[in-house]
Design a protein around this motif. Structure first.
Motif, PDB file in Angstrom:
ATOM      1  N   LYS A 133       5.621 -87.591 -47.936  1.00  0.00           N
ATOM      2  CA  LYS A 133       5.360 -88.317 -46.680  1.00  0.00           C
ATOM      3  C   LYS A 133       4.677 -89.649 -46.960  1.00  0.00           C
ATOM      4  O   LYS A 133       5.013 -90.669 -46.356  1.00  0.00           O
ATOM      5  CB  LYS A 133       4.491 -87.474 -45.738  1.00  0.00           C
ATOM      6  N   TYR A 134       3.725 -89.654 -47.880  1.00  0.00           N
ATOM      7  CA  TYR A 134       3.028 -90.889 -48.244  1.00  0.00           C
ATOM      8  C   TYR A 134       4.022 -91.897 -48.808  1.00  0.00           C
ATOM      9  O   TYR A 134       4.003 -93.075 -48.441  1.00  0.00           O
ATOM     10  CB  TYR A 134       1.921 -90.617 -49.258  1.00  0.00           C
ATOM     11  N   PHE A 135       4.894 -91.449 -49.688  1.00  0.00           N
ATOM     12  CA  PHE A 135       5.886 -92.340 -50.294  1.00  0.00           C
ATOM     13  C   PHE A 135       6.722 -93.004 -49.220  1.00  0.00           C
ATOM     14  O   PHE A 135       6.911 -94.222 -49.207  1.00  0.00           O
ATOM     15  CB  PHE A 135       6.788 -91.565 -51.264  1.00  0.00           C
ATOM     16  N   HIS A 136       7.239 -92.213 -48.269  1.00  0.00           N
ATOM     17  CA  HIS A 136       8.097 -92.765 -47.225  1.00  0.00           C
ATOM     18  C   HIS A 136       7.315 -93.667 -46.264  1.00  0.00           C
ATOM     19  O   HIS A 136       7.832 -94.694 -45.830  1.00  0.00           O
ATOM     20  CB  HIS A 136       8.813 -91.643 -46.471  1.00  0.00           C
ATOM     21  N   ALA A 137       6.084 -93.316 -45.963  1.00  0.00           N
ATOM     22  CA  ALA A 137       5.259 -94.152 -45.094  1.00  0.00           C
ATOM     23  C   ALA A 137       4.974 -95.503 -45.753  1.00  0.00           C
ATOM     24  O   ALA A 137       4.974 -96.539 -45.099  1.00  0.00           O
ATOM     25  CB  ALA A 137       3.956 -93.441 -44.761  1.00  0.00           C
ATOM     26  N   LEU A 138       4.730 -95.476 -47.041  1.00  0.00           N
ATOM     27  CA  LEU A 138       4.429 -96.703 -47.785  1.00  0.00           C
ATOM     28  C   LEU A 138       5.652 -97.627 -47.854  1.00  0.00           C
ATOM     29  O   LEU A 138       5.506 -98.840 -47.867  1.00  0.00           O
ATOM     30  CB  LEU A 138       3.966 -96.338 -49.199  1.00  0.00           C
ATOM     31  N   ARG A 139       6.820 -97.030 -47.877  1.00  0.00           N
ATOM     32  CA  ARG A 139       8.052 -97.818 -48.018  1.00  0.00           C
ATOM     33  C   ARG A 139       8.595 -98.361 -46.702  1.00  0.00           C
ATOM     34  O   ARG A 139       9.526 -99.137 -46.701  1.00  0.00           O
ATOM     35  CB  ARG A 139       9.144 -96.969 -48.685  1.00  0.00           C
ATOM     36  N   THR A 140       8.054 -97.907 -45.558  1.00  0.00           N
ATOM     37  CA  THR A 140       8.576 -98.389 -44.284  1.00  0.00           C
ATOM     38  C   THR A 140       7.739 -99.501 -43.712  1.00  0.00           C
ATOM     39  O   THR A 140       6.665 -99.788 -44.056  1.00  0.00           O
ATOM     40  CB  THR A 140       8.662 -97.239 -43.247  1.00  0.00           C
ATOM     41  N   SER A 145       2.008 -95.005 -57.215  1.00  0.00           N
ATOM     42  CA  SER A 145       2.928 -95.206 -58.343  1.00  0.00           C
ATOM     43  C   SER A 145       4.123 -94.247 -58.325  1.00  0.00           C
ATOM     44  O   SER A 145       4.913 -94.219 -59.267  1.00  0.00           O
ATOM     45  CB  SER A 145       2.165 -95.059 -59.663  1.00  0.00           C
ATOM     46  N   ILE A 146       4.277 -93.479 -57.266  1.00  0.00           N
ATOM     47  CA  ILE A 146       5.430 -92.579 -57.158  1.00  0.00           C
ATOM     48  C   ILE A 146       6.701 -93.429 -57.108  1.00  0.00           C
ATOM     49  O   ILE A 146       6.755 -94.429 -56.403  1.00  0.00           O
ATOM     50  CB  ILE A 146       5.346 -91.708 -55.888  1.00  0.00           C
ATOM     51  N   THR A 147       7.703 -92.992 -57.835  1.00  0.00           N
ATOM     52  CA  THR A 147       8.961 -93.740 -57.853  1.00  0.00           C
ATOM     53  C   THR A 147       9.994 -93.081 -56.938  1.00  0.00           C
ATOM     54  O   THR A 147       9.898 -91.896 -56.616  1.00  0.00           O
ATOM     55  CB  THR A 147       9.543 -93.811 -59.270  1.00  0.00           C
ATOM     56  N   ALA A 148      10.990 -93.859 -56.570  1.00  0.00           N
ATOM     57  CA  ALA A 148      12.080 -93.343 -55.743  1.00  0.00           C
ATOM     58  C   ALA A 148      12.847 -92.244 -56.476  1.00  0.00           C
ATOM     59  O   ALA A 148      13.310 -91.284 -55.850  1.00  0.00           O
ATOM     60  CB  ALA A 148      13.022 -94.484 -55.354  1.00  0.00           C
TER      61      ALA A 148
END
Length: 107
Positions: free
Chosen positions: A100-107, A55-58
């Motif tokens: 890192k998790y946020f960016h991995a999830l978004r790619t 649920s982390i937002t940009a």
């Protein structure tokens, strides 16, 4: 205990503000007082472990990354931060893992 019991070095305070922006307790806390209130909660460590990272937002990540840019590169790598504060180092590792998790999830 280490972070609760004394004045924080600026680098540790920066990491603490990153934690505030990620809202691990699901509530909004603000600033130094907000972080200390967060620490006072008995479920703080548990909330870091159970954090709903999906649920982390940009907006949160952008603010966290902006704050992390303020840190000296050596402190950001971790070993130097550990010399300053073991608790600050642990929180830094958590913050970096969430970004890192946020960016991995978004790619």
């Amino acid at each position: 205990v280490e972070i609760k019991s004394r004045a924080l070095p600026p680098c540790v305070m920066t990491v603490c503000m990153c934690v505030v922006h990620l809202q691990p307790l699901g509530e909004e806390f603000r600033g130094d007082a907000g972080f200390k209130a967060m620490l006072a909660r008995a479920d703080f460590i548990k909330s870091l472990k159970a954090y709903k990272k999906e649920s982390i937002t940009a907006v949160q990540i952008a603010r966290v990354e902006e704050l992390l840019e303020e840190l000296d590169k050596d402190l950001l790598e971790g070993a130097e931060m550990k010399k300053v504060s073991k608790a600050g180092h642990a929180l830094l590792l958590w913050v970096k893992a969430m970004t890192k998790y946020f960016h991995a999830l978004r790619t």
